[in-house]
Scaffold this motif. Structure first.
Motif, PDB file in Angstrom:
ATOM      1  N   ARG A  91       0.817  -1.152  -0.091  1.00 51.39           N
ATOM      2  CA  ARG A  91      -0.005  -0.055   0.083  1.00 51.39           C
ATOM      3  C   ARG A  91       0.833   0.984  -0.085  1.00 51.39           C
ATOM      4  O   ARG A  91       2.154   1.165   0.203  1.00 51.39           O
ATOM      5  N   PRO A 146      -3.411 -10.745  -3.811  1.00 50.96           N
ATOM      6  CA  PRO A 146      -2.959 -11.326  -2.346  1.00 50.96           C
ATOM      7  C   PRO A 146      -2.928 -12.654  -2.293  1.00 50.96           C
ATOM      8  O   PRO A 146      -3.602 -13.586  -2.837  1.00 50.96           O
ATOM      9  N   LEU A 166      -8.105  -6.942  -2.866  1.00 57.37           N
ATOM     10  CA  LEU A 166      -7.159  -5.738  -2.397  1.00 57.37           C
ATOM     11  C   LEU A 166      -8.140  -4.367  -1.851  1.00 57.37           C
ATOM     12  O   LEU A 166      -7.754  -3.858  -0.527  1.00 57.37           O
ATOM     13  N   HIS A 174     -11.002  -4.883  -0.336  1.00 57.39           N
ATOM     14  CA  HIS A 174     -11.492  -5.408   0.732  1.00 57.39           C
ATOM     15  C   HIS A 174     -10.550  -5.015   1.964  1.00 57.39           C
ATOM     16  O   HIS A 174     -10.843  -4.816   3.394  1.00 57.39           O
ATOM     17  N   ARG A 175      -9.000  -5.013   1.679  1.00 57.78           N
ATOM     18  CA  ARG A 175      -8.030  -4.759   2.365  1.00 57.78           C
ATOM     19  C   ARG A 175      -8.014  -3.300   2.628  1.00 57.78           C
ATOM     20  O   ARG A 175      -6.661  -2.846   3.165  1.00 57.78           O
TER      21      ARG A 175
END
Ligand SMILES: [Zn+2]
Length: 273
Positions: A162, A186, A212, A214-215
């Motif tokens: 990120r 992921p 991604l 959701h993270r």
């Protein structure tokens, strides 16, 4: 519910700039192969109400300043993809400095807009990369792909997924540069984008983007304009380079742009994070 953000960035280079062509036995007579891909991308982005960042090989700006103006007028951001698409670890420190500085100045002169972002050809960066970006006037970089090591490709070096100050991505890097890493799947840790889109298909990419998101990670993808056009056959360019270029890729990009994500320029991620 708000649409989650994503980035579909463009590494704006011609087919003649890519290492697979430069290393090939054969050659082509056509100039500027990929130029019509830029027109197509502008159309597809416009149809989907999407905006993007075009990381431009600065030499192109000298020949096609009108194309750069159209990109900006359509609401997109211009970043640098070096002056002439050299691999940064294959030249010395002075040349690296020159590639970063001259490309930024050339792009700014051609457009009148400030250029603050950079992406390295083939994600190939040297140890002095972030320091050089800092002294040549950039704010952010997107040259890290945190994928597993893939023999014959790249990877295995970085883990950050990120946006972070660059010193959190690479020991000793300048903290004044923000690193915006390119998306990987992921768990699997294979790239979501580039050739991998053409290998694994649109559903693979959309699935990875959802995981991604959701993270809490904004997926950052990239494409090349030459991938959208019908490429000339060149002796010695590997078949994988041609795989699903042209019409397949145009449909794939349309499907991605019509997904539930809102596509935004890279610079907006540095402003919100
Ligand atoms: Zn490139």
């Amino acid at each position: 519910m708000d649409r989650p953000n994503a980035v579909l960035s463009v590494d704006m280079e011609w087919f003649s700039h890519i290492p697979a062509y430069r290393n090939a036995r054969g050659s082509m007579t056509e100039n500027d192969v990929g130029r019509s891909g830029v027109e197509l991308l502008l159309e597809l982005f416009g149809n989907a109400d999407a905006t993007s960042t075009f990381f431009v090989v600065a030499k192109i700006a000298e020949r096609h300043p009108e194309l750069l103006s159209r990109i900006l007028e359509s609401g997109h951001e211009i970043g640098s993809h070096t002056y002439d698409h050299v691999h940064l670890t294959e030249v010395d420190e002075n040349d690296r400095h020159e590639q970063l500085q001259a490309s930024r100045e050339t792009l700014e002169d051609a457009t009148g807009a400030s250029v603050t972002g950079f992406r390295a050809p083939s994600f190939d960066i040297a140890e002095d990369h972030f320091e050089t970006l800092d002294v040549t006037g950039y704010d952010y970089d997107s040259s890290i792909v945190p994928c597993r090591s893939i023999p014959g490709w790249y990877g295995g070096t970085h883990t950050v997924q990120r946006p972070v100050p660059a010193d959190q991505a690479v020991d000793g890097a300048s903290s004044s540069i923000t690193e915006l890493p390119v998306a990987v799947m992921p768990g699997l840790r294979l790239p979501l984008t580039g050739t991998w889109l053409r290998f694994f298909g649109v559903r693979y990419v959309l699935w990875g983007m959802r995981l991604l998101s959701h993270r809490g990670i904004t997926p950052i993808l990239y494409v090349h304009p030459w991938e959208l056009v019908d490429l000339p056959a060149v002796d010695g360019v590997p078949r994988r380079v041609y795989w699903r270029t042209g019409a397949w890729m145009r449909r794939a990009i349309t499907r991605i742009l019509n997904s539930r994500f809102a596509f935004v320029p890279m610079r907006s991620l540095t402003e919100t994070d």
